[in-house]
Design a protein around this motif. Sequence first.
Motif, PDB file in Angstrom:
ATOM      1  N   GLY A  32       0.792  -1.224   0.000  1.00  0.00           N
ATOM      2  CA  GLY A  32       0.000   0.000   0.000  1.00  0.00           C
ATOM      3  C   GLY A  32       0.818   1.264   0.000  1.00  0.00           C
ATOM      4  N   THR A 125       7.372  17.740  -7.703  1.00  0.00           N
ATOM      5  CA  THR A 125       6.474  17.525  -8.839  1.00  0.00           C
ATOM      6  C   THR A 125       5.040  17.927  -8.519  1.00  0.00           C
ATOM      7  OG1 THR A 125       7.847  15.673  -9.531  1.00  0.00           O
ATOM      8  CG2 THR A 125       5.677  15.821 -10.524  1.00  0.00           C
ATOM      9  N   VAL A 126       4.530  17.465  -7.364  1.00  0.00           N
ATOM     10  CA  VAL A 126       3.141  17.793  -7.046  1.00  0.00           C
ATOM     11  C   VAL A 126       3.046  19.145  -6.337  1.00  0.00           C
ATOM     12  CG1 VAL A 126       2.388  15.395  -6.960  1.00  0.00           C
ATOM     13  CG2 VAL A 126       3.151  16.483  -4.867  1.00  0.00           C
ATOM     14  N   LYS A 127       4.190  19.798  -6.108  1.00  0.00           N
ATOM     15  CA  LYS A 127       4.263  21.100  -5.439  1.00  0.00           C
ATOM     16  C   LYS A 127       3.482  21.077  -4.122  1.00  0.00           C
ATOM     17  CE  LYS A 127       4.997  23.851  -9.595  1.00  0.00           C
ATOM     18  NZ  LYS A 127       4.386  23.160 -10.746  1.00  0.00           N
ATOM     19  N   TYR A 133       4.622  12.522   4.077  1.00  0.00           N
ATOM     20  CA  TYR A 133       4.021  11.636   5.073  1.00  0.00           C
ATOM     21  C   TYR A 133       4.707  10.272   5.024  1.00  0.00           C
ATOM     22  CZ  TYR A 133       0.784   8.619   7.488  1.00  0.00           C
ATOM     23  OH  TYR A 133       0.255   7.705   8.360  1.00  0.00           O
ATOM     24  N   TYR A 134       5.194   9.898   3.841  1.00  0.00           N
ATOM     25  CA  TYR A 134       5.790   8.575   3.670  1.00  0.00           C
ATOM     26  C   TYR A 134       7.296   8.541   3.945  1.00  0.00           C
ATOM     27  CZ  TYR A 134       1.234   7.457   1.939  1.00  0.00           C
ATOM     28  OH  TYR A 134      -0.121   7.284   1.868  1.00  0.00           O
TER      29      TYR A 134
ATOM     30  N   THR B  37      -5.049  18.542  -4.287  1.00  0.00           N
ATOM     31  CA  THR B  37      -4.326  19.601  -4.991  1.00  0.00           C
ATOM     32  C   THR B  37      -3.812  19.062  -6.321  1.00  0.00           C
ATOM     33  OG1 THR B  37      -2.229  19.065  -3.920  1.00  0.00           O
ATOM     34  CG2 THR B  37      -3.557  20.753  -2.861  1.00  0.00           C
ATOM     35  N   ASP B  39      -0.985  20.175  -9.186  1.00  0.00           N
ATOM     36  CA  ASP B  39       0.121  21.071  -9.486  1.00  0.00           C
ATOM     37  C   ASP B  39       0.264  22.157  -8.408  1.00  0.00           C
ATOM     38  OD1 ASP B  39       2.308  21.643 -11.030  1.00  0.00           O
ATOM     39  OD2 ASP B  39       1.257  23.066 -12.313  1.00  0.00           O
ATOM     40  N   GLY B  40       0.005  21.774  -7.159  1.00  0.00           N
ATOM     41  CA  GLY B  40       0.199  22.703  -6.049  1.00  0.00           C
ATOM     42  C   GLY B  40      -1.007  23.558  -5.703  1.00  0.00           C
ATOM     43  N   TYR B  87      -2.119   2.719  -3.439  1.00  0.00           N
ATOM     44  CA  TYR B  87      -2.049   3.225  -2.059  1.00  0.00           C
ATOM     45  C   TYR B  87      -3.201   2.647  -1.246  1.00  0.00           C
ATOM     46  CZ  TYR B  87       1.321   6.986  -3.049  1.00  0.00           C
ATOM     47  OH  TYR B  87       2.426   7.705  -3.368  1.00  0.00           O
ATOM     48  N   ASN B  94      -2.795  13.781   7.911  1.00  0.00           N
ATOM     49  CA  ASN B  94      -1.476  13.788   7.249  1.00  0.00           C
ATOM     50  C   ASN B  94      -1.259  12.663   6.241  1.00  0.00           C
ATOM     51  OD1 ASN B  94      -0.634  16.102   8.567  1.00  0.00           O
ATOM     52  ND2 ASN B  94       0.410  14.989  10.204  1.00  0.00           N
ATOM     53  N   GLU B  95      -2.107  11.643   6.261  1.00  0.00           N
ATOM     54  CA  GLU B  95      -1.943  10.568   5.272  1.00  0.00           C
ATOM     55  C   GLU B  95      -2.194  11.142   3.881  1.00  0.00           C
ATOM     56  OE1 GLU B  95      -2.793   6.202   7.099  1.00  0.00           O
ATOM     57  OE2 GLU B  95      -4.559   7.369   6.623  1.00  0.00           O
ATOM     58  N   SER B  96      -1.555  10.561   2.875  1.00  0.00           N
ATOM     59  CA  SER B  96      -1.732  11.122   1.537  1.00  0.00           C
ATOM     60  C   SER B  96      -1.695  10.070   0.433  1.00  0.00           C
ATOM     61  CB  SER B  96      -0.653  12.180   1.269  1.00  0.00           C
ATOM     62  OG  SER B  96       0.627  11.590   1.283  1.00  0.00           O
ATOM     63  N   ILE B  97      -2.254  10.438  -0.696  1.00  0.00           N
ATOM     64  CA  ILE B  97      -2.190   9.624  -1.911  1.00  0.00           C
ATOM     65  C   ILE B  97      -1.616  10.534  -2.986  1.00  0.00           C
ATOM     66  CG2 ILE B  97      -3.517   8.415  -3.699  1.00  0.00           C
ATOM     67  CD1 ILE B  97      -5.623   7.795  -1.583  1.00  0.00           C
ATOM     68  N   ILE B  98      -0.643  10.043  -3.718  1.00  0.00           N
ATOM     69  CA  ILE B  98       0.017  10.872  -4.718  1.00  0.00           C
ATOM     70  C   ILE B  98      -0.130  10.231  -6.096  1.00  0.00           C
ATOM     71  CG2 ILE B  98       2.209  11.982  -5.338  1.00  0.00           C
ATOM     72  CD1 ILE B  98       1.237  12.691  -2.513  1.00  0.00           C
ATOM     73  N   LEU B 100       1.836  11.012  -9.286  1.00  0.00           N
ATOM     74  CA  LEU B 100       2.906  11.853  -9.827  1.00  0.00           C
ATOM     75  C   LEU B 100       2.681  12.305 -11.269  1.00  0.00           C
ATOM     76  CD1 LEU B 100       6.115  10.280  -8.310  1.00  0.00           C
ATOM     77  CD2 LEU B 100       5.153  12.520  -7.844  1.00  0.00           C
ATOM     78  N   PRO B 101       2.299  11.400 -12.187  1.00  0.00           N
ATOM     79  CA  PRO B 101       2.149  11.849 -13.582  1.00  0.00           C
ATOM     80  C   PRO B 101       1.097  12.955 -13.729  1.00  0.00           C
ATOM     81  CG  PRO B 101       2.145   9.456 -13.452  1.00  0.00           C
ATOM     82  CD  PRO B 101       2.060   9.964 -12.047  1.00  0.00           C
ATOM     83  N   ARG B 103       0.402  15.114 -11.260  1.00  0.00           N
ATOM     84  CA  ARG B 103       0.750  16.139 -10.266  1.00  0.00           C
ATOM     85  C   ARG B 103      -0.355  16.321  -9.231  1.00  0.00           C
ATOM     86  NH1 ARG B 103       3.909  20.688 -13.801  1.00  0.00           N
ATOM     87  NH2 ARG B 103       4.955  19.203 -15.160  1.00  0.00           N
ATOM     88  N   ALA B 105      -2.196  15.444  -5.536  1.00  0.00           N
ATOM     89  CA  ALA B 105      -1.977  14.983  -4.166  1.00  0.00           C
ATOM     90  C   ALA B 105      -3.286  15.054  -3.400  1.00  0.00           C
ATOM     91  CB  ALA B 105      -0.909  15.834  -3.490  1.00  0.00           C
ATOM     92  N   VAL B 106      -3.567  13.986  -2.645  1.00  0.00           N
ATOM     93  CA  VAL B 106      -4.734  13.954  -1.771  1.00  0.00           C
ATOM     94  C   VAL B 106      -4.177  13.892  -0.354  1.00  0.00           C
ATOM     95  CG1 VAL B 106      -6.763  12.628  -1.057  1.00  0.00           C
ATOM     96  CG2 VAL B 106      -6.063  12.634  -3.457  1.00  0.00           C
ATOM     97  N   ARG B 107      -4.617  14.808   0.500  1.00  0.00           N
ATOM     98  CA  ARG B 107      -4.069  14.819   1.853  1.00  0.00           C
ATOM     99  C   ARG B 107      -5.206  14.910   2.859  1.00  0.00           C
ATOM    100  NH1 ARG B 107      -2.088  19.033   4.807  1.00  0.00           N
ATOM    101  NH2 ARG B 107      -0.733  18.419   6.517  1.00  0.00           N
TER     102      ARG B 107
END
Lengths: 162, 126
Positions: A32, A125-127, A133-134, B37, B39-40, B87, B94-98, B100-101, B103, B105-107
């Motif tokens: 995970g 990359t994701v800014k 967290y990881y 988010t 790209d930020g 994930y 604070n847990e997150s899912i990213i 990357l391609p 850009r 982020a889930v927080r």
Amino acid sequence: MKKTEQIAYCAMLTALSMIFSYIEALLPLSIGIPGVKLGLSNLVVVTGLSFLPVGWVFLVLVLKVTLVSFLFGNFSIWIYSMAGGVLSFFVMLAVKRRKGFSLVGVSIAGGVSHNAGQLAVAALTVKSLAPLYYLPVLIAAGAVAGAVIGIVSQRVQKHIVR
Amino acid sequence: MKKKDVFLLMLLLAAAAAAAIFLRFSGEQEARRIVVTVDGAVFGTYSLFEERTVDVENAFGHNRIVIENGSAYMEAADCPDKYCMTYKPVSRTNESIICLPHRLAVRVEGAGSTGGKQTEIDGIAQ
């Protein structure tokens, strides 16, 4: 070691790294958290550092990352692997030059810096700081994977360097 | 393996444990919402208590986030690697899912966290 021997070793290590990557792709270890893995192919880089000139090992690293990324991944994977790979390479060189560390310590530092480098690129990359967290689990996983790779490299090295 | 190798390993594991404890107990404990988010920039803030599906569609691609039973996970994505779908569901602060391609982020945030300012509202900042 003659130059032809070095070229042969360089080619052999690169070929081996591709086989290791293939084996690792066959055995996905999913808990995970992407990024937590053994990094079997780093065995060739760590082992290479023990007996080949630095420049050749760097070439093996670049070839390994490039070939493996385009075989099993894509361009974005290439960037992340390269960032982690190059950072860990220089960290391993720095630790290797310090007294008191064996190949295991070098490999542990390499595993951790590899993961830290990739996480830093991910955050850029994701800014966002969300990927951080990881960081704890990736530090721990990098240290343990690095130790395993280091112990194996040490055994292999004994048979190569005579 | 030498003494210093073992010391380095222990030091790193201790640092990882300390950082994990810090992240686990810092910030508001009760997870309230997820902030997405791209790209930020904040794309949207969604309550974890309300079951729903969030579709993120933009120039980077498409992602579908599902919120159910107080946790969120990536159900679908058209990114090349699909790592975001591996994930485990996130539910704690604070847990997150990213992804990357894309850009993306889930927080997870608590009530007092900073960042996503549009609290209870499902604001779509686009």
